[in-house]
Design an enzyme around this catalytic site. Structure first.
Site, PDB file in Angstrom:
ATOM      1  CE1 TYR A 136      -3.216  -2.814   0.222  1.00  0.00           C
ATOM      2  CE2 TYR A 136      -4.049  -1.863   2.247  1.00  0.00           C
ATOM      3  CZ  TYR A 136      -4.147  -2.793   1.233  1.00  0.00           C
ATOM      4  OH  TYR A 136      -5.172  -3.701   1.251  1.00  0.00           O
ATOM      5  CE  LYS A 186       0.227 -17.257  -2.034  1.00  0.00           C
ATOM      6  NZ  LYS A 186      -0.685 -18.407  -1.932  1.00  0.00           N
ATOM      7  CG  ASP A 218      -3.287 -19.731  -0.104  1.00  0.00           C
ATOM      8  OD1 ASP A 218      -2.527 -19.588   0.867  1.00  0.00           O
ATOM      9  OD2 ASP A 218      -2.986 -20.436  -1.088  1.00  0.00           O
ATOM     10  CG  ASP A 242      -7.596  -3.686   3.891  1.00  0.00           C
ATOM     11  OD1 ASP A 242      -8.640  -3.571   4.541  1.00  0.00           O
ATOM     12  OD2 ASP A 242      -7.327  -2.998   2.894  1.00  0.00           O
ATOM     13  CG  ASP A 246     -13.194  -5.511   6.048  1.00  0.00           C
ATOM     14  OD1 ASP A 246     -12.721  -4.977   7.064  1.00  0.00           O
ATOM     15  OD2 ASP A 246     -13.729  -4.864   5.125  1.00  0.00           O
TER      16      ASP A 246
END
Ligand code: NAD
Length: 347
Positions: A136, A186, A218, A242, A246
């Site tokens: 980001y 990852k 994942d 992020d 959620d």
């Protein structure tokens, strides 16, 4: 003990009022609540969503209690003047690098989850998300390749000190809970997250009591809905956090129930519900203030070291829910003030 109170836009002032009443009901000696303008209402009054005076009050405080920002009137302003920029400005200016989001199903709310009640009922986890780095914040752009095709690109990176400091936050949080930490990465595909895994493993040496595991993102997304009860603390980078936070929030039910903390290296932190300003219900007295009340409890715990009082607030919210106190978001009929009354009564 100075708390900056930034109510903001939409339902912000309604939910903050109830959280303030709860804090006042604790009757803490030396507690000072200092209101300041933020978001669209600050833009309308001062020409900026994060006025210098607000930033100064926030910087001088021990903790910041934040409502929500976002105002449809401001949607066409230049990006740097939009209400949401106030949050990004506060994070950057105050070095708020660690986002903590607890997700727990309160007794009686198992049916509000998108998961089966017996799966949802086992959820009691904390996601620790790094907030200042990752893809980001890297260089980015859209460029044209020699053959004329457009290409978007974003640079992902983490320096080892950035990983180390968020790892310490997560290990310390795990020490105060069930002493289990799952680092989500990852590393099988991304070098950034190979370094992440290596550094988190190094930091583990300082916390021999904590059981550390590693999981690919994942798989973590899958495990969060398959068997979320297996997690205690999860630590991960900005982008994965992020998304997973959620996802975890929907696993426990209403958006009106979830609190969060954004912490700096010192004791200063910003505490807010995870929802926004809800313009569709603003001014109607319908918003559920529980997420904001629970955010105030996090403030007492993390910025003021008042664990006992934080636990009292959480117990009062749990008791209210067990007694059937429900806002419209949970299928009930009670309004913002009535829910606040119910919590204060049980304190
Ligand atoms: P939202 O979270 O404000 O609302 C989503 C839905 O949930 C709405 O139907 C709303 O009525 C409901 N809801 C939210 N909080 C509730 C509560 N406490 N009780 C009962 N119902 C509740 O998200 P949105 O509608 O996508 O965004 C509205 C504005 O908020 C936008 O301007 C957005 O940018 C902003 N926003 C701000 C923050 C923040 O301040 N940190 C976070 C998210 C969105």
């Amino acid at each position: 003990m100075k708390i900056a109170v930034l109510a903001g836009d939409g339902i912000g002032s309604e939910i903050i009022r109830e959280a303030v009443r709860v804090l006042q009901a604790l009757d803490l000696p030396g507690l000072e609540l200092i209101p300041a303008d933020v978001g669209g209402m600050a833009y309308k009054k001062h020409g900026h969503p994060l006025p210098a005076e607000t930033l100064q009050i926030a910087r001088a405080a021990d903790g910041i209690l934040f409502g929500a920002v976002g105002d449809p009137d401001c949607d066409n302003l230049e990006r740097h003047l939009r209400p949401e920029q106030a949050i990004l400005g506060l994070r950057k200016e105050l070095g708020l690098f660690a986002n903590l989001r607890p997700a727990k199903v309160f007794k009686g709310l198992e049916d509000a989850s998108a998961l089966r009640p017996e799966v949802a009922g086992a959820i009691d986890l904390l996601i620790v998300r790094e907030l200042n780095g990752d893809v980001y914040f890297g260089e980015k752009g859209i460029r044209t390749l020699p053959d004329g095709r457009r290409q978007g690109w974003d640079m992902m990176s983490y320096a080892e000190d950035e990983v180390r400091r968020i790892a310490h936050v997560a290990f310390k949080a795990a020490m105060g809970r069930k002493k289990k930490l799952c680092s989500v990465d990852k590393a099988n595909v991304l070098e950034t997250f190979q370094l992440w895994r290596d550094v988190v493993s190094e930091v583990a040496a300082d916390y021999p009591e904590v059981e550390l595991t590693h999981m690919y993102v994942d798989n973590a997304a899958m495990q969060l809905v398959r068997n979320p009860g297996q997690f205690d603390v999860i630590v991960t980078g900005n982008m994965f956090g992020d998304i997973l936070s959620d996802q975890a929030s929907m696993c426990v039910g209403s958006i009106g129930m979830l609190a969060s903390a954004s912490l700096s290296e010192g004791k200063l932190g910003l505490y807010e519900p995870i929802h926004g300003s809800a313009p569709d219900i603003a001014g109607k007295g319908l918003a559920n203030p529980m997420a904001t009340v629970l955010s105030a409890a996090m403030l007492l715990r993390h910025s003021l070291g008042l664990e006992e009082q934080a636990a009292r607030i959480e117990a009062a919210v749990a008791r209210a829910l067990a007694d059937g106190i429900r806002g419209a978001d949970l299928g009930g009929t009670l309004g913002t003030v009535a829910i606040g009354d119910a919590i204060v009564e049980r304190l």
